[in-house]
Scaffold this motif. Structure first.
Motif, PDB file in Angstrom:
ATOM      1  N   ALA A  35     -16.472  87.084  21.555  1.00 23.39           N
ATOM      2  CA  ALA A  35     -15.380  86.824  22.499  1.00 23.39           C
ATOM      3  C   ALA A  35     -14.124  87.608  22.131  1.00 23.39           C
ATOM      4  O   ALA A  35     -13.387  88.052  23.014  1.00 23.39           O
ATOM      5  CB  ALA A  35     -15.075  85.336  22.548  1.00 23.39           C
ATOM      6  N   GLY A  36     -13.861  87.766  20.833  1.00 20.90           N
ATOM      7  CA  GLY A  36     -12.683  88.536  20.479  1.00 20.90           C
ATOM      8  C   GLY A  36     -12.135  88.200  19.116  1.00 20.90           C
ATOM      9  O   GLY A  36     -11.939  87.029  18.785  1.00 20.90           O
ATOM     10  N   ALA A  37     -11.886  89.267  18.325  1.00 22.27           N
ATOM     11  CA  ALA A  37     -11.331  89.069  16.981  1.00 22.27           C
ATOM     12  C   ALA A  37      -9.929  88.463  17.062  1.00 22.27           C
ATOM     13  O   ALA A  37      -9.580  87.545  16.311  1.00 22.27           O
ATOM     14  CB  ALA A  37     -11.277  90.417  16.262  1.00 22.27           C
ATOM     15  N   LEU A  38      -9.154  88.970  18.005  1.00 21.39           N
ATOM     16  CA  LEU A  38      -7.770  88.513  18.125  1.00 21.39           C
ATOM     17  C   LEU A  38      -7.715  87.077  18.627  1.00 21.39           C
ATOM     18  O   LEU A  38      -6.986  86.228  18.080  1.00 21.39           O
ATOM     19  CB  LEU A  38      -7.047  89.445  19.110  1.00 21.39           C
ATOM     20  N   SER A  39      -8.508  86.777  19.637  1.00 23.47           N
ATOM     21  CA  SER A  39      -8.454  85.404  20.172  1.00 23.47           C
ATOM     22  C   SER A  39      -9.021  84.429  19.145  1.00 23.47           C
ATOM     23  O   SER A  39      -8.533  83.306  19.005  1.00 23.47           O
ATOM     24  CB  SER A  39      -9.166  85.288  21.520  1.00 23.47           C
ATOM     25  N   GLU A  40     -10.035  84.848  18.359  1.00 23.22           N
ATOM     26  CA  GLU A  40     -10.553  83.969  17.315  1.00 23.22           C
ATOM     27  C   GLU A  40      -9.481  83.703  16.257  1.00 23.22           C
ATOM     28  O   GLU A  40      -9.272  82.562  15.831  1.00 23.22           O
ATOM     29  CB  GLU A  40     -11.787  84.609  16.666  1.00 23.22           C
ATOM     30  N   ALA A  41      -8.782  84.748  15.846  1.00 25.79           N
ATOM     31  CA  ALA A  41      -7.727  84.573  14.832  1.00 25.79           C
ATOM     32  C   ALA A  41      -6.680  83.585  15.338  1.00 25.79           C
ATOM     33  O   ALA A  41      -6.244  82.688  14.615  1.00 25.79           O
ATOM     34  CB  ALA A  41      -7.089  85.922  14.507  1.00 25.79           C
ATOM     35  N   ARG A  42      -6.304  83.736  16.604  1.00 27.32           N
ATOM     36  CA  ARG A  42      -5.229  82.881  17.134  1.00 27.32           C
ATOM     37  C   ARG A  42      -5.723  81.456  17.415  1.00 27.32           C
ATOM     38  O   ARG A  42      -5.005  80.487  17.167  1.00 27.32           O
ATOM     39  CB  ARG A  42      -4.656  83.495  18.405  1.00 27.32           C
ATOM     40  N   ASN A  43      -6.967  81.326  17.919  1.00 23.76           N
ATOM     41  CA  ASN A  43      -7.436  79.998  18.356  1.00 23.76           C
ATOM     42  C   ASN A  43      -8.067  79.163  17.251  1.00 23.76           C
ATOM     43  O   ASN A  43      -8.169  77.947  17.366  1.00 23.76           O
ATOM     44  CB  ASN A  43      -8.439  80.145  19.507  1.00 23.76           C
ATOM     45  N   ILE A  44      -8.537  79.820  16.191  1.00 20.78           N
ATOM     46  CA  ILE A  44      -9.192  79.066  15.105  1.00 20.78           C
ATOM     47  C   ILE A  44      -8.289  78.982  13.877  1.00 20.78           C
ATOM     48  O   ILE A  44      -8.221  77.945  13.221  1.00 20.78           O
ATOM     49  CB  ILE A  44     -10.530  79.745  14.695  1.00 20.78           C
ATOM     50  N   PHE A  45      -7.600  80.071  13.573  1.00 23.08           N
ATOM     51  CA  PHE A  45      -6.898  80.109  12.289  1.00 23.08           C
ATOM     52  C   PHE A  45      -5.373  79.926  12.395  1.00 23.08           C
ATOM     53  O   PHE A  45      -4.741  79.580  11.418  1.00 23.08           O
ATOM     54  CB  PHE A  45      -7.220  81.417  11.557  1.00 23.08           C
ATOM     55  N   VAL A  46      -4.806  80.182  13.562  1.00 24.51           N
ATOM     56  CA  VAL A  46      -3.346  80.047  13.683  1.00 24.51           C
ATOM     57  C   VAL A  46      -2.967  78.788  14.466  1.00 24.51           C
ATOM     58  O   VAL A  46      -2.227  77.936  13.952  1.00 24.51           O
ATOM     59  CB  VAL A  46      -2.726  81.308  14.337  1.00 24.51           C
ATOM     60  N   GLY A  47      -3.480  78.638  15.676  1.00 19.84           N
ATOM     61  CA  GLY A  47      -3.111  77.469  16.492  1.00 19.84           C
ATOM     62  C   GLY A  47      -3.361  76.154  15.768  1.00 19.84           C
ATOM     63  O   GLY A  47      -2.436  75.324  15.636  1.00 19.84           O
ATOM     64  N   PRO A  48      -4.589  75.915  15.269  1.00 25.12           N
ATOM     65  CA  PRO A  48      -4.881  74.639  14.599  1.00 25.12           C
ATOM     66  C   PRO A  48      -4.130  74.442  13.268  1.00 25.12           C
ATOM     67  O   PRO A  48      -4.153  73.348  12.713  1.00 25.12           O
ATOM     68  CB  PRO A  48      -6.399  74.698  14.373  1.00 25.12           C
ATOM     69  N   ALA A  49      -3.469  75.489  12.779  1.00 26.08           N
ATOM     70  CA  ALA A  49      -2.620  75.306  11.589  1.00 26.08           C
ATOM     71  C   ALA A  49      -1.369  74.517  11.972  1.00 26.08           C
ATOM     72  O   ALA A  49      -0.704  73.946  11.110  1.00 26.08           O
ATOM     73  CB  ALA A  49      -2.226  76.665  11.005  1.00 26.08           C
ATOM     74  N   ALA A 214     -11.601  67.172  11.281  1.00 28.05           N
ATOM     75  CA  ALA A 214     -11.354  67.159  12.724  1.00 28.05           C
ATOM     76  C   ALA A 214     -12.038  68.388  13.305  1.00 28.05           C
ATOM     77  O   ALA A 214     -12.277  69.367  12.592  1.00 28.05           O
ATOM     78  CB  ALA A 214      -9.863  67.194  13.019  1.00 28.05           C
ATOM     79  N   ALA A 215     -12.366  68.296  14.594  1.00 28.20           N
ATOM     80  CA  ALA A 215     -12.961  69.442  15.275  1.00 28.20           C
ATOM     81  C   ALA A 215     -11.847  70.249  15.926  1.00 28.20           C
ATOM     82  O   ALA A 215     -10.855  69.685  16.400  1.00 28.20           O
ATOM     83  CB  ALA A 215     -13.943  68.957  16.322  1.00 28.20           C
ATOM     84  N   ILE A 216     -12.023  71.561  15.919  1.00 26.35           N
ATOM     85  CA  ILE A 216     -11.091  72.415  16.655  1.00 26.35           C
ATOM     86  C   ILE A 216     -11.564  72.436  18.103  1.00 26.35           C
ATOM     87  O   ILE A 216     -12.752  72.650  18.380  1.00 26.35           O
ATOM     88  CB  ILE A 216     -11.072  73.843  16.060  1.00 26.35           C
ATOM     89  N   CYS A 217     -10.664  72.176  19.023  1.00 24.94           N
ATOM     90  CA  CYS A 217     -11.051  72.121  20.433  1.00 24.94           C
ATOM     91  C   CYS A 217     -11.642  73.469  20.841  1.00 24.94           C
ATOM     92  O   CYS A 217     -11.028  74.511  20.614  1.00 24.94           O
ATOM     93  CB  CYS A 217      -9.845  71.806  21.304  1.00 24.94           C
ATOM     94  N   GLY A 218     -12.831  73.430  21.417  1.00 31.19           N
ATOM     95  CA  GLY A 218     -13.475  74.661  21.854  1.00 31.19           C
ATOM     96  C   GLY A 218     -13.360  74.792  23.357  1.00 31.19           C
ATOM     97  O   GLY A 218     -12.720  73.983  24.020  1.00 31.19           O
ATOM     98  N   CYS A 219     -14.017  75.821  23.886  1.00 24.84           N
ATOM     99  CA  CYS A 219     -13.928  75.998  25.335  1.00 24.84           C
ATOM    100  C   CYS A 219     -14.879  75.034  26.041  1.00 24.84           C
ATOM    101  O   CYS A 219     -14.763  74.804  27.232  1.00 24.84           O
ATOM    102  CB  CYS A 219     -14.188  77.443  25.722  1.00 24.84           C
TER     103      CYS A 219
END
Ligand SMILES: C[S@@+](CC[C@H](N)C(=O)[O-])C[C@H]1O[C@@H](n2cnc3c(N)ncnc32)[C@H](O)[C@@H]1O
Length: 318
Positions: A35-49, A214-219
């Motif tokens: 799906a995307g390196a950038l969106s993964e970085a933002r949605n898994i590693f930055v937002g949930p921080a 906790a689970a990270i909200c997915g699509c």
């Protein structure tokens, strides 16, 4: 493009959102989701921080496990800069070529502002960085060998661990109870380990280590996007909703995190939840996989833990 002569053969690829990524022939896996390196970085590693937890001017202590191209660190630096936060950063990575390839790619370099690229360039050149955004050091080599010195330096002080090893089947050595235990020892009570990984073996190990999950909200409602683990509470809110139907789960608890669904919780009571083990911290991947299979067979014979196939049938997973 391959990078001959390095431990892993690497091929450049562009992910779904147009961002730069790599594929490792040695590990047989991509560096990021399609799906995307950038969106993964933002949605898994930055937002949930949930950086809004920190007051401007705070210095966050961060460990990036498997730095690779540096995308997760770059995304975090970007978000921290925008919020007036600074980093005391440590990185673990087997070898320099992923970062070198990224920094020699014009597409990767245009993804980031110059002040975000600067720390990565310093790491590539000399293994450490200082800038108005903070300071950092990368420890090259097998992360298992570097973890003890990090624990000596930062036990109980880390705000965020970005855990981005290849998947447990491909790189089990970085998902063992022992390695995860070392990462857990680094966390502050309010610290968070963030990962894309939802494997039952990993979640069960993190829980065994005393961390809240906790689970990270997915699509999708049913499957989460990843896992967050912390020594302290993650989901303080009482949802007051019926969680027995996974399809009726609330879309988001706080935009980023939700409790594990009943389906996910039951997964942790199946054979899939048997942790990977590596007591010496040096076992080859094949041995770690074989030893786990052996323990799974023993548990099956003893009638302990539910077969994962029965869990799959119960939840209509085919
Ligand atoms: C999924 S990629 C990481 C992607 C990275 N976070 C990024 O944004 O590009 C996994 C990385 O783990 C590294 N790696 C594999 N085995 C390792 C080990 N035993 N210790 C440290 N790093 C390892 C690989 O070189 C690769 O860069």
């Amino acid at each position: 493009m391959t990078w001959p002569g390095c431990v892993s053969e690497l091929r450049v690829r562009t992910t779904g959102d147009g961002s730069f990524s790599l594929f490792s022939d040695r590990f047989g896996e991509g560096f990021h989701s399609a799906a995307g390196a950038l969106s993964e970085a933002r949605n898994i590693f930055v937002g949930p921080a949930q950086l809004e937890r920190f007051a401007p001017g705070t210095t966050l202590v961060v460990l990036d496990v498997c730095v690779g191209t540096g995308s997760n660190t770059a995304a975090l630096l970007e978000a921290c800069t925008d919020r007036g936060l600074m980093l005391l950063w440590r990185g673990l990575e087997l070898e320099p070529p992923p970062l070198r390839l990224a920094l020699s790619d014009p597409g990767f370099c245009t993804q980031w502002r110059p002040e975000i690229l600067d720390p990565l360039r310093q790491v590539e050149a000399r293994g450490c960085w200082t800038s108005p955004l903070g300071e950092g050091q990368l420890l090259w080599g097998d992360a298992r060998g570097q973890l003890p010195s990090l624990i000596g330096e930062l036990a109980g002080q880390v705000d965020l661990v970005l855990m981005d090893a290849f998947s447990p089947r491909r790189c089990p050595e970085l998902w063992t109870l022992e390695f995860l235990g070392g990462l857990a020892a680094l966390l502050k009570p309010s610290g968070r380990l963030l990962t894309y990984c939802c494997a039952a073996a990993v979640r069960a190990a993190l829980r065994q280590l005393g961390l809240e999950l906790a689970a990270i909200c997915g699509c999708q409602q049913r499957w989460s996007g990843g896992t967050v683990a912390s020594p302290g509470p993650l989901l303080a809110v009482d949802l007051g909703v019926d969680l027995s139907d996974p399809d009726a789960l609330p879309a988001e608890v706080n935009n980023w995190l939700r409790p594990l669904s009943p389906m996910e919780r039951e997964h942790l009571a199946t054979h899939a939840a048997v942790p990977y083990r590596d007591p010496t911290g040096q076992a080859p991947a094949a041995l770690i996989l074989d030893e786990r299979e052996w323990r799974q067979r023993e548990l099956q014979l003893a009638g302990q833990l539910e077969p994962t196939s029965a869990w799959r049938r119960r939840w209509g997973l085919g």
